[in-house]
Write a protein that holds these residues in place. Sequence first.
Motif, PDB file in Angstrom:
ATOM      1  N   ARG A 167       0.885  -1.089   0.176  1.00  0.00           N
ATOM      2  CA  ARG A 167       0.008   0.081  -0.085  1.00  0.00           C
ATOM      3  C   ARG A 167       0.879   1.159  -0.133  1.00  0.00           C
ATOM      4  O   ARG A 167       1.856   1.261   0.586  1.00  0.00           O
ATOM      5  N   ASP A 168       0.669   2.270  -0.891  1.00  0.00           N
ATOM      6  CA  ASP A 168       1.234   3.569  -0.818  1.00  0.00           C
ATOM      7  C   ASP A 168       0.941   4.357   0.378  1.00  0.00           C
ATOM      8  O   ASP A 168       0.062   4.097   1.189  1.00  0.00           O
ATOM      9  N   ALA A 169       1.242   5.699   0.422  1.00  0.00           N
ATOM     10  CA  ALA A 169       1.147   6.360   1.496  1.00  0.00           C
ATOM     11  C   ALA A 169      -0.423   6.768   1.448  1.00  0.00           C
ATOM     12  O   ALA A 169      -0.714   7.422   2.626  1.00  0.00           O
ATOM     13  N   HIS A 170      -1.011   6.813   0.529  1.00  0.00           N
ATOM     14  CA  HIS A 170      -2.437   7.099   0.473  1.00  0.00           C
ATOM     15  C   HIS A 170      -3.474   5.889   0.809  1.00  0.00           C
ATOM     16  O   HIS A 170      -4.570   6.031   0.481  1.00  0.00           O
ATOM     17  N   GLY A 171      -2.818   4.799   0.938  1.00  0.00           N
ATOM     18  CA  GLY A 171      -3.703   3.555   1.329  1.00  0.00           C
ATOM     19  C   GLY A 171      -3.786   2.906  -0.107  1.00  0.00           C
ATOM     20  O   GLY A 171      -4.606   1.617  -0.044  1.00  0.00           O
ATOM     21  N   ALA A 172      -3.449   3.156  -1.247  1.00  0.00           N
ATOM     22  CA  ALA A 172      -3.881   2.581  -2.332  1.00  0.00           C
ATOM     23  C   ALA A 172      -2.904   1.349  -2.628  1.00  0.00           C
ATOM     24  O   ALA A 172      -1.842   1.601  -2.403  1.00  0.00           O
ATOM     25  N   PRO A 173      -3.367   0.305  -3.331  1.00  0.00           N
ATOM     26  CA  PRO A 173      -2.597  -0.730  -3.631  1.00  0.00           C
ATOM     27  C   PRO A 173      -1.496  -0.390  -4.512  1.00  0.00           C
ATOM     28  O   PRO A 173      -1.909   0.263  -5.705  1.00  0.00           O
TER      29      PRO A 173
END
Length: 598
Positions: free
Chosen positions: A583-589
């Motif tokens: 997950r990235d810093a925005h919570g996106a896979p």
Amino acid sequence: MASPAISQTVRPLDTLRLGILGPPQITSVVAQHLRLLGAQDDVAGQQDAPGAITLTGGGYESAQATVTWGGSGSGLVDEATVQAATGVMAVHGRRDGHPRGLAADYTATATGVLAVQGLLAGLIGQSRGTAAAHVSTGADRAGLLAVSQYLAAAGADEGEAAQLGPGGPPFTSAEGVLFELETLDPGAWAAFWRALDAPADAMRAGWRPFQFRYATACAPLPQALHTVTRAHPLARIRQAAALSGAEVCVLHTLADRLAEADGAAPWSLRPYGADGPLPSSRAASGNPVPPTVGLPLAGLTVLEAGRRIQAPLAAHLLGLLGAEVVRIEPPGGDPLRGMPPACAGISARWLALNRGKKAVEIDIKAEADRRRLREMAAEADVFLHNWAPGKAAGLGLDSDDLARVNPALVYAYTGGWADRIADAPMGTDFMVQARTGVGEAVRPEGEAPVPSLMTLLDVLGGLHGAEAVLAGLLLRERTGRGVRVDSSLLGAADTLTAPALARAARGGNPRRPAGFRHPLPTADGWIAPTDDSALAAAAYDLRELSTPDALARLGSHGLTATAVTTDLSDLHHDPRFAGSISRDAHGAPAVSDPWSFA
């Protein structure tokens, strides 16, 4: 090390020798592209290790790459199993309401391009002072990259912008002719259907799924729209398109494409200033970096003025290789940042292609901002865009314009048609699929040709764009001169359909046999046999068995298969891809980098 250079270099890999061995579906793409870039076969240098590719000579240390289908123990051993596991079958099958495989070797093709990228990047790194690197990539990584936007959407905080469900173009005329329709303008959409006397409610209901088919890989259009086109001859449909501003493209066959194919490479490289003095720009030396820096493009700057998928993906890959990517966005920012579904308020799909990039807002319609952009280009290494044809020249931002401020710039254009087809329609993914026979290539014999609603060519075109930029950067290292590089969706289509066109050129059937890569249903899902096991596996009725039991039953008969991923959100926990999705810093896979350097 100093940049190896020869006075007569006209291609990036001139004087280098190629040794190659591995899965032919992958290595055939690698070999073709490396040869087009100047490498010569070295029979004595053929590799003993499966999947090993080596470039030697030209003053470089050996550059090596390894390609595989999947990780050890993953059970991914060919194109069918990789498509099944990575979610390609699920996304491509949304139009049909169930998973189905692409009859073309899509992940193998993408893997071949990624391997070429890794080799070129390694040579660039050597030229700039980094240590020689061995690069590894695999079809499993290519498959995850291909579905990364769909995966990001599946893990977002909210639902899709449009309904997911079976259906979509192409449409059929009264004569039975299949055609694609394209417009990015809701007004043109409405005018087209009004001209054909379509019901107003169907016209309105159809726009949103049609508009978002790039994002959802499906378009559950009202059946009334298909009924309308079947009531009109093609001439009337073409007239409605011409009057409305929409475009139609009749689906061409692979035989059509073979008859007009010009044999051109999927990209072109044109060094500029070859007769003048060597450039004095800071970019001419490639910004040497300390050998301790691991990524080969560290210290390079890429300016990207890209929309949608093709150019942003190309720049994303260059960023993963270490370049600093600066997006040129319109005042107010890229409107696609707000495209649902979102993670922490930012479009999950946008993040899949643009995370980690810097952004600068530039109004290219204003002379002051265009001057600012030229100043930025004077200090950059790459300028990459996918504006409409002719737009850059009209703005004074074409390669000749920017070469005057930075003669060592690699100027990259990722377009639709590369000016290779005179009567070409709008250069979007689905129109290029329709025009080049991809609709036949992705469906087996006995089925109507249907372009995929998965953005096959936008993704593969983005891969070609990054490959072309890397070839341009390497050529710059060897000559000290800037380069204009052009890539296109047409080039991507030709790469993808090359095996089918080769079969047709030999007098054979370009399409795969009936039922090719159709997964088998189980009591709780689907399984996909390997291509070699598919015919025998089809004889078993597995519909009352659980997926694990179905796999065990086939295995007991010496047949290999894997479970089909039907819900992309399950990929996070799939042991076949351990550590490949985060997950990235925005919570996106986020999928892992498609290469590993060692």
